[in-house]
Design a protein around this motif. Structure first.
Motif, PDB file in Angstrom:
ATOM      1  N   GLY A 277       0.805  -1.212   0.000  1.00 48.07           N
ATOM      2  CA  GLY A 277       0.000   0.000   0.000  1.00 48.07           C
ATOM      3  C   GLY A 277       0.833   1.255   0.000  1.00 48.07           C
ATOM      4  N   ARG A 278       0.097   2.353   0.190  1.00 44.06           N
ATOM      5  CA  ARG A 278       0.683   3.677   0.030  1.00 44.06           C
ATOM      6  C   ARG A 278       1.765   3.995   1.052  1.00 44.06           C
ATOM      7  NH1 ARG A 278      -3.499   8.432  -1.602  1.00 44.06           N
ATOM      8  NH2 ARG A 278      -2.435  10.089  -0.520  1.00 44.06           N
TER       9      ARG A 278
ATOM     10  N   LYS B 274       3.907   1.880   2.326  1.00 46.84           N
ATOM     11  CA  LYS B 274       4.834   0.738   2.334  1.00 46.84           C
ATOM     12  C   LYS B 274       6.264   1.138   2.735  1.00 46.84           C
ATOM     13  CE  LYS B 274       6.385  -1.502  -1.448  1.00 46.84           C
ATOM     14  NZ  LYS B 274       6.387  -2.332  -2.665  1.00 46.84           N
TER      15      LYS B 274
ATOM     16  N   SER C 296      -6.345  12.360  -2.477  1.00 48.45           N
ATOM     17  CA  SER C 296      -5.386  12.931  -3.434  1.00 48.45           C
ATOM     18  C   SER C 296      -5.559  14.437  -3.557  1.00 48.45           C
ATOM     19  CB  SER C 296      -5.587  12.322  -4.823  1.00 48.45           C
ATOM     20  OG  SER C 296      -5.391  10.941  -4.788  1.00 48.45           O
TER      21      SER C 296
ATOM     22  N   ARG D  40       1.586  15.968  -0.553  1.00 50.64           N
ATOM     23  CA  ARG D  40       0.559  16.475  -1.475  1.00 50.64           C
ATOM     24  C   ARG D  40      -0.053  17.780  -0.954  1.00 50.64           C
ATOM     25  NH1 ARG D  40      -0.910  10.592  -2.822  1.00 50.64           N
ATOM     26  NH2 ARG D  40      -0.981  10.654  -5.073  1.00 50.64           N
TER      27      ARG D  40
ATOM     28  N   LYS E  90       2.249  20.726  -1.478  1.00 46.74           N
ATOM     29  CA  LYS E  90       2.320  21.122  -2.898  1.00 46.74           C
ATOM     30  C   LYS E  90       1.067  21.893  -3.299  1.00 46.74           C
ATOM     31  CE  LYS E  90       2.247  19.037  -7.445  1.00 46.74           C
ATOM     32  NZ  LYS E  90       2.302  17.790  -8.216  1.00 46.74           N
ATOM     33  N   GLN E  91      -0.089  21.374  -2.908  1.00 47.91           N
ATOM     34  CA  GLN E  91      -1.338  22.035  -3.297  1.00 47.91           C
ATOM     35  C   GLN E  91      -1.528  23.353  -2.547  1.00 47.91           C
ATOM     36  OE1 GLN E  91      -4.568  19.093  -3.193  1.00 47.91           O
ATOM     37  NE2 GLN E  91      -3.196  17.599  -4.116  1.00 47.91           N
TER      38      GLN E  91
ATOM     39  N   GLN F  87       0.304  25.868  -4.462  1.00 49.80           N
ATOM     40  CA  GLN F  87      -0.449  26.240  -5.666  1.00 49.80           C
ATOM     41  C   GLN F  87      -1.554  27.236  -5.349  1.00 49.80           C
ATOM     42  OE1 GLN F  87      -1.792  22.413  -7.025  1.00 49.80           O
ATOM     43  NE2 GLN F  87       0.101  21.962  -8.124  1.00 49.80           N
TER      44      GLN F  87
ATOM     45  N   LEU G 153       7.028  14.096  -3.110  1.00 46.37           N
ATOM     46  CA  LEU G 153       5.661  14.468  -3.501  1.00 46.37           C
ATOM     47  C   LEU G 153       5.432  15.971  -3.394  1.00 46.37           C
ATOM     48  CD1 LEU G 153       3.650  11.546  -1.882  1.00 46.37           C
ATOM     49  CD2 LEU G 153       3.885  12.018  -4.305  1.00 46.37           C
TER      50      LEU G 153
ATOM     51  N   GLU H  83      -0.225  -3.276  -8.836  1.00 47.59           N
ATOM     52  CA  GLU H  83       0.586  -3.014  -7.637  1.00 47.59           C
ATOM     53  C   GLU H  83       1.793  -3.951  -7.585  1.00 47.59           C
ATOM     54  OE1 GLU H  83      -1.566  -2.787  -3.964  1.00 47.59           O
ATOM     55  OE2 GLU H  83       0.278  -2.653  -2.766  1.00 47.59           O
TER      56      GLU H  83
ATOM     57  N   GLY I 240       4.664  -1.589  -7.763  1.00 44.24           N
ATOM     58  CA  GLY I 240       4.871  -1.266  -6.353  1.00 44.24           C
ATOM     59  C   GLY I 240       3.698  -0.489  -5.787  1.00 44.24           C
ATOM     60  N   GLY I 241       3.645  -0.405  -4.463  1.00 41.76           N
ATOM     61  CA  GLY I 241       2.502   0.209  -3.799  1.00 41.76           C
ATOM     62  C   GLY I 241       2.682   1.663  -3.432  1.00 41.76           C
ATOM     63  N   ASP I 242       3.836   2.224  -3.755  1.00 47.47           N
ATOM     64  CA  ASP I 242       4.077   3.598  -3.309  1.00 47.47           C
ATOM     65  C   ASP I 242       3.412   4.609  -4.250  1.00 47.47           C
ATOM     66  OD1 ASP I 242       7.264   4.175  -4.879  1.00 47.47           O
ATOM     67  OD2 ASP I 242       5.873   2.515  -5.183  1.00 47.47           O
ATOM     68  N   ASN I 243       3.363   5.859  -3.783  1.00 42.17           N
ATOM     69  CA  ASN I 243       2.797   6.933  -4.587  1.00 42.17           C
ATOM     70  C   ASN I 243       3.711   7.278  -5.749  1.00 42.17           C
ATOM     71  OD1 ASN I 243       0.497   8.103  -2.768  1.00 42.17           O
ATOM     72  ND2 ASN I 243       2.209   7.635  -1.442  1.00 42.17           N
ATOM     73  N   LYS I 244       3.100   7.625  -6.856  1.00 40.33           N
ATOM     74  CA  LYS I 244       3.898   8.028  -8.019  1.00 40.33           C
ATOM     75  C   LYS I 244       3.454   9.420  -8.452  1.00 40.33           C
ATOM     76  CE  LYS I 244       5.562   3.710  -9.198  1.00 40.33           C
ATOM     77  NZ  LYS I 244       5.960   3.165  -7.935  1.00 40.33           N
ATOM     78  N   ILE I 245       4.381  10.130  -9.054  1.00 43.84           N
ATOM     79  CA  ILE I 245       4.011  11.420  -9.647  1.00 43.84           C
ATOM     80  C   ILE I 245       4.505  11.433 -11.096  1.00 43.84           C
ATOM     81  CG2 ILE I 245       3.913  12.819  -7.559  1.00 43.84           C
ATOM     82  CD1 ILE I 245       6.801  13.595  -7.997  1.00 43.84           C
TER      83      ILE I 245
ATOM     84  N   GLN J 167       2.208  23.790 -12.902  1.00 47.09           N
ATOM     85  CA  GLN J 167       1.488  23.593 -11.658  1.00 47.09           C
ATOM     86  C   GLN J 167       1.561  24.805 -10.743  1.00 47.09           C
ATOM     87  OE1 GLN J 167       3.265  19.785 -10.493  1.00 47.09           O
ATOM     88  NE2 GLN J 167       1.438  18.802 -11.234  1.00 47.09           N
TER      89      GLN J 167
ATOM     90  N   GLN K 210      -4.744  22.962 -14.279  1.00 50.89           N
ATOM     91  CA  GLN K 210      -6.188  22.866 -14.056  1.00 50.89           C
ATOM     92  C   GLN K 210      -6.948  23.476 -15.219  1.00 50.89           C
ATOM     93  OE1 GLN K 210      -6.334  24.760 -10.133  1.00 50.89           O
ATOM     94  NE2 GLN K 210      -7.119  22.847  -9.299  1.00 50.89           N
TER      95      GLN K 210
ATOM     96  N   VAL L 253      -1.446  13.620 -13.548  1.00 48.29           N
ATOM     97  CA  VAL L 253      -0.491  14.715 -13.765  1.00 48.29           C
ATOM     98  C   VAL L 253      -0.657  15.790 -12.685  1.00 48.29           C
ATOM     99  CG1 VAL L 253       0.079  16.587 -15.345  1.00 48.29           C
ATOM    100  CG2 VAL L 253      -0.276  14.304 -16.245  1.00 48.29           C
ATOM    101  N   ASP L 254      -1.898  16.007 -12.251  1.00 46.61           N
ATOM    102  CA  ASP L 254      -2.161  17.066 -11.267  1.00 46.61           C
ATOM    103  C   ASP L 254      -1.883  16.611  -9.835  1.00 46.61           C
ATOM    104  OD1 ASP L 254      -5.109  19.040 -10.321  1.00 46.61           O
ATOM    105  OD2 ASP L 254      -2.982  19.508 -10.250  1.00 46.61           O
ATOM    106  N   LEU L 255      -2.322  15.375  -9.503  1.00 45.28           N
ATOM    107  CA  LEU L 255      -2.339  14.976  -8.094  1.00 45.28           C
ATOM    108  C   LEU L 255      -1.453  13.776  -7.766  1.00 45.28           C
ATOM    109  CD1 LEU L 255      -6.220  15.160  -7.672  1.00 45.28           C
ATOM    110  CD2 LEU L 255      -4.575  16.902  -6.985  1.00 45.28           C
ATOM    111  N   GLY L 256      -0.919  13.116  -8.818  1.00 45.41           N
ATOM    112  CA  GLY L 256      -0.205  11.873  -8.544  1.00 45.41           C
ATOM    113  C   GLY L 256      -1.209  10.729  -8.444  1.00 45.41           C
ATOM    114  N   PHE L 257      -0.702   9.521  -8.203  1.00 47.90           N
ATOM    115  CA  PHE L 257      -1.603   8.367  -8.157  1.00 47.90           C
ATOM    116  C   PHE L 257      -0.965   7.247  -7.357  1.00 47.90           C
ATOM    117  CE2 PHE L 257       0.845   5.960 -11.309  1.00 47.90           C
ATOM    118  CZ  PHE L 257       1.550   6.981 -11.926  1.00 47.90           C
ATOM    119  N   GLN L 258      -1.780   6.277  -7.000  1.00 47.27           N
ATOM    120  CA  GLN L 258      -1.323   5.118  -6.232  1.00 47.27           C
ATOM    121  C   GLN L 258      -2.282   3.971  -6.528  1.00 47.27           C
ATOM    122  OE1 GLN L 258      -2.394   8.010  -4.559  1.00 47.27           O
ATOM    123  NE2 GLN L 258      -4.459   7.228  -4.340  1.00 47.27           N
TER     124      GLN L 258
END
Lengths: 374, 293
Positions: free
Chosen positions: A40-41, A43, A206, A234, A237-238, A241, A262, B111, B115-120, B128, B142, B210-215
């Motif tokens: 998970g996130r 990890k 998010s 996050r 960063k936001q 912005q 991040l 996953e 992997g399970g970590d956050n990506k950007i 941005q 945006q 692209v805006d918020l990242g993902f997981q």
């Protein structure tokens, strides 16, 4: 007919494997449980915690173990989901018959605490800092400062050193966030400060723009942000912005390399309270050696949780020496420990199974985590 | 605070509108509650990451490849999972369970691989940066996302109103029985719907990534919101689905003006319950044939 028979046979085999009784504890090792975040996130936390655990197990075993028996660690993954933490603990304590489990995550530690009392297995928290953990039960211990210590220290720092009087608290809607909010808010108001708002978010979100819009509308001088590293990164960063100009504060739990990545530069100047943990090892040569060993092996500085998990294994080893290898024995042994020299400092458990250790203020400067200086 | 919340709601609403449109297309043409739409969304983010961040392809090429492959994934789910089940007479409930299973399987596979970590997606900090426009702050990204969503809706509208495949799609959505009677190949229309709907999911995923990242694991919450948007707007109208998405985005942001932001997601479900209790076919929906689950 044949495929149905094959499916039935496969189901029976799988069920047998799942329901088979566990292997009995071997006679020549002491098994220590560890409930870690291996998926998970979050990890990354689990990985570094496991590194601390394994380093300590190597040291214990290199010295011949405890009472002639070496340590073996059994890990259960709770994926930072409290619904998995409790069954994970029960599986280790009741099914695997392990008398002590290293745990973390405030919600998880508190949810596990009643099971620890019931099963008479030690719930050794090495990562959570809710103020309620010290009242969670006789079988629950913590080897790092809780929010009573860190959030109060942060409130004093914000009031005395930064001279800020109007704050907003932004945190995840969990025991970890709420506990810190309660302690910080109470202390800050007691000192004469004003809490303009308390804004909560669901962890693992998010998009924080609506929350940050509320923060911005309060026009605070400073914001305390409490959450996991991925959320903190996050948010920062936001926040940048959205043009929020307030000074940001937080706690070490949310400050890791993941947070910095991040945040993409937005964490610069973030000030946070930490246990008195120096990634370089400080002045103690033994601790410096540990830090260097970690750095050589993993090519990065150790974070707080490496130290707490390393200390957890060493403290459990000491407790077994004093009280024996059983839940009650380890519990009694932990209460008997006096002035144990750990990575985090000199540790003695109080009557609540908690510790009080020195704290430090740190900051993000040029993308690095350094001691805060005026 | 209100102007910024409104702006946030418009941006988020445009994202939900795209998702809802894709979901509505697929549901309308196939009557399948395509929970696995979330896995297409999740995979799209990782495909963009693979092509742009790891293989270092130019962004627009990476984007095209992402949308194309996500479309293909959606079509494969239809051809390899739903269609065989329906040929064997599977009930709607069984197809739904298969869809859920597909989502979970693909989410876990992704996953395991990434992997399970956050990506950007490191697209550059310039896009941005916040642009103050009076009391409101937008980022360039945006504004681009808002424009992309509007363009996608307009293109889709042109497609369904002015092209033969689009008209065939509308016919199937309105009445599969009559569409079959007049000689429309339902199977091919379904493939078209799955392809288009998945492409829209991919575009939404790219906007968000692209805006918020993902997981991992982000597919299910997103598809639930898409489904809510479709139910709110109306299951058989494109306009309804898009407006449903917009209404949700606005509600989830404006709602926190008076209640805590931790209740955002609850607001979405609250809006859904109010609308379907008052008008079960959605705000812009017409009466539908009765379905069994």
């Amino acid at each position: 007919m044949m495929p149905r028979l094959a499916v039935t046979a496969l189901s029976v085999l799988l069920s047998t494997a799942v329901l088979a009784p566990p292997a009995p504890a071997t006679e020549h090792v002491y098994r220590i449980g560890a409930l870690l975040i291996m998926s998970g996130r979050a990890k990354y936390y689990g990985e570094v915690m496991n590194r601390g655990v394994q380093m300590a197990v190597e040291d214990v075993n290199a010295a011949g173990g405890v009472k002639g028996k070496k340590f073996e660690v059994v890990i259960e993954d709770w994926g930072y989901d409290t619904k998995r933490a409790v069954p994970g603990f029960i599986k280790l304590a009741e099914v695997d018959r392990i008398p002590v489990v290293i745990t973390g995550g405030s919600d998880a530690v508190l949810a596990i605490a009643p099971q620890a009392e019931k099963l008479r297995a030690v719930n050794f928290n090495a990562a959570a800092n809710s103020a309620d953990i010290r009242k969670a039960g006789d079988y629950t211990f913590s080897n790092l400062n809780d929010a009573v210590v860190t959030a109060s220290a942060l409130a004093d720092f914000v009031f005395d050193k930064k001279k800020l009087r109007k704050m907003v608290f932004l945190s995840e809607n969990t025991e970890y966030g709420l506990s810190n909010a309660k302690v910080f808010g109470a202390r800050f108001k007691e000192r004469g400060g004003q809490m303009l708002d308390e804004v909560l978010y669901i962890q693992n979100s998010s998009d924080f723009k609506s929350h940050l819009t509320k923060v911005k509308a309060s026009n605070p001088e400073g914001v305390v942000l409490i959450g996991t590293a991925s959320d903190v990164g996050r948010v920062l960063k936001q926040a940048k912005q959205l043009g929020i100009k307030a000074q940001w504060f937080g706690s070490a739990e949310g400050v890791t390399k993941v947070m910095l990545d991040l945040a993409e530069g937005a964490a610069e100047g973030f000030i946070y309270v930490d246990n008195a943990f120096d990634p370089q090892g400080g002045m103690n040569p033994k601790v410096r050696a540990l830090a260097e060993r970690y750095r050589a092996r993993h090519n990065e500085d150790p974070i707080l949780y490496v130290a707490t998990h390393y200390d957890a294994i060493r403290l459990i080893a000491r407790a077994i020496e004093l009280g024996g290898y059983s839940g009650e024995g380890i519990k009694n042994g932990l209460y008997q420990i006096r002035s144990h020299e750990g990575w985090l400092g000199i540790i003695t458990f109080d009557k609540d199974g908690a510790v009080t250790l020195p704290v430090l203020m740190k900051t993000v400067k040029d993308g690095k985590l350094v001691l805060y200086q005026e | 605070m209100f102007p910024q919340l409104l702006a946030n709601g418009l941006v988020e609403g445009s994202f939900y509108a795209l998702l809802a449109l894709g979901f509505a297309l697929i549901f309308g043409a196939s009557r399948v509650f395509h929970v696995a739409h979330g896995s297409v969304y999740a995979v799209a983010a990782y495909l963009l990451y693979l092509f742009f961040s790891i293989w270092r392809l130019p962004f627009f090429l990476a984007l095209l490849l992402t949308v194309a492959l996500a479309s293909l994934l959606g079509i494969l789910i239809e051809l390899l999972i739903y269609r065989p089940l329906e040929r064997r007479g599977a009930s709607h409930m069984l197809v739904l369970m298969a869809s859920i299973g597909t989502l979970i399987f693909i989410d876990n596979l992704v996953e395991m691989i990434f992997g399970g970590d956050n990506k950007i997606i490191g697209i550059g900090s310039g896009l941005q940066e916040g642009i103050p426009l009076g009391p409101i702050v937008f980022t360039y990204l945006q504004l681009i996302n808002l424009g992309a969503a509007v363009a996608a809706v307009l293109l889709l509208n042109y497609f369904r109103l002015r092209t033969a495949p689009g008209k065939a799609l509308r016919a199937v959505i309105i009445s599969p029985t009559m569409a079959r009677v007049v000689g429309i190949d339902i199977g091919r229309v379904r493939i078209l719907a799955f392809g288009l709907g998945s492409a829209l999911a991919a575009v939404s995923a790219v906007m968000s990534a692209v805006d918020l990242g993902f997981q991992p694991g982000q597919g299910l919450p997103v598809v639930l919101v898409a489904a809510i948007a479709v139910l709110v707007g109306g299951v058989d109208t494109f306009t309804g689905a898009a407006l449903g998405g917009l209404i949700l985005g606005l509600a989830m942001n404006l709602g926190i003006w008076r209640i805590g932001p931790e209740w955002r997601e609850a607001l979405a479900f609250g809006v859904m319950l109010i609308v379907i209790l008052a008008k079960p076919t959605g705000l812009y929906g017409r009466a539908l044939e009765k379905y069994e689950v």
